[in-house]
Design a protein around this motif. Structure first.
Motif, short mmCIF file in Angstrom:
data_model
loop_
_atom_site.label_atom_id
_atom_site.label_comp_id
_atom_site.label_asym_id
_atom_site.label_seq_id
_atom_site.Cartn_x
_atom_site.Cartn_y
_atom_site.Cartn_z
N ILE A 1 -26.71 4.69 4.51
CA ILE A 1 -26.09 5.87 5.19
C ILE A 1 -26.75 6.67 6.21
O ILE A 1 -26.33 6.84 7.56
N TRP A 2 -28.04 6.71 6.04
CA TRP A 2 -28.67 7.51 6.82
C TRP A 2 -28.87 6.62 8.14
O TRP A 2 -28.76 7.23 9.44
N ARG A 3 -29.28 5.54 8.05
CA ARG A 3 -29.55 4.50 9.26
C ARG A 3 -28.33 4.35 9.71
O ARG A 3 -28.43 3.92 11.14
N THR A 4 -27.29 3.79 9.10
CA THR A 4 -26.13 3.30 9.83
C THR A 4 -24.86 4.32 10.12
O THR A 4 -24.21 3.97 10.91
N ARG A 5 -25.14 5.29 9.38
CA ARG A 5 -24.15 6.64 9.44
C ARG A 5 -22.68 5.84 9.04
O ARG A 5 -21.62 6.52 9.52
N GLN A 6 -22.68 5.03 7.98
CA GLN A 6 -21.24 4.52 7.69
C GLN A 6 -21.21 4.46 6.11
O GLN A 6 -22.23 4.02 5.38
N LEU A 7 -20.47 5.39 5.62
CA LEU A 7 -20.39 5.72 4.11
C LEU A 7 -20.15 4.68 3.45
O LEU A 7 -20.83 4.25 2.34
N ALA A 8 -19.03 3.82 3.99
CA ALA A 8 -18.69 2.70 3.08
C ALA A 8 -19.79 1.63 2.90
O ALA A 8 -20.02 1.00 1.92
N LEU A 9 -20.59 1.41 4.09
CA LEU A 9 -21.52 0.45 3.99
C LEU A 9 -22.68 0.85 3.10
O LEU A 9 -23.25 0.00 2.04
N GLY A 10 -22.91 2.26 3.16
CA GLY A 10 -23.98 2.47 2.24
C GLY A 10 -23.71 2.65 0.59
O GLY A 10 -24.38 2.24 -0.41
N ILE A 11 -22.30 2.94 0.24
CA ILE A 11 -21.80 2.70 -1.05
C ILE A 11 -21.93 1.35 -1.41
O ILE A 11 -22.25 0.88 -2.52
N LEU A 12 -21.43 0.15 -0.69
CA LEU A 12 -21.31 -1.07 -0.98
C LEU A 12 -22.97 -1.65 -1.12
O LEU A 12 -23.19 -2.46 -1.90
N GLY A 13 -23.71 -1.10 -0.29
CA GLY A 13 -25.04 -1.59 -0.30
C GLY A 13 -25.76 -0.93 -1.61
O GLY A 13 -26.60 -1.59 -2.38
N GLY A 14 -25.25 0.21 -2.23
CA GLY A 14 -25.92 0.81 -3.38
C GLY A 14 -25.49 -0.17 -4.38
O GLY A 14 -26.17 -0.22 -5.38
#
Length: 98
Positions: free
Chosen positions: A73-86
């Motif tokens: 989320i910090w690097r991409t500023r995209q919440l959905a990508l961060g959640i899916l990556g987590g």
């Protein structure tokens, strides 16, 4: 106390607190309070997430997945990508036996 009275009491308290919060919408706050209130959502989120991560039997796996999520989320500023990556990180670590 009956379930109906309990639900009515909960409704009354919730309605009153939300009405009070909405009625303060036009209030001009000093800069100190505006800066202070910016961090409330982050604090509430941390208060909800950290105990769940720390008390789980797989706390290390969850903590690593949460760290991956935060970094994405910090690097991409995209919440959905961060959640899916987590989630993906969690399941990969689980599959690897961590």
């Amino acid at each position: 106390m009956t379930p109906l009275l309990t639900m009515l009491g909960m409704w009354a308290v919730t309605f009153a607190s939300r009405s009070l919060g909405l009625s303060l919408g036009g209030l001009k706050l000093p800069p100190f309070w505006l800066a202070f209130l910016r961090f409330v959502p982050i604090s509430v989120f941390a208060a909800l997430v950290v105990p769940d991560i720390a008390s789980a039997p797989d706390a290390l796996r969850r903590a690593l997945a949460a760290l991956l999520c935060a970094l994405l989320i910090w690097r991409t500023r995209q919440l959905a990508l961060g959640i899916l990556g987590g989630f993906a990180g969690y399941w990969v670590l689980r599959w690897l036996g961590w």
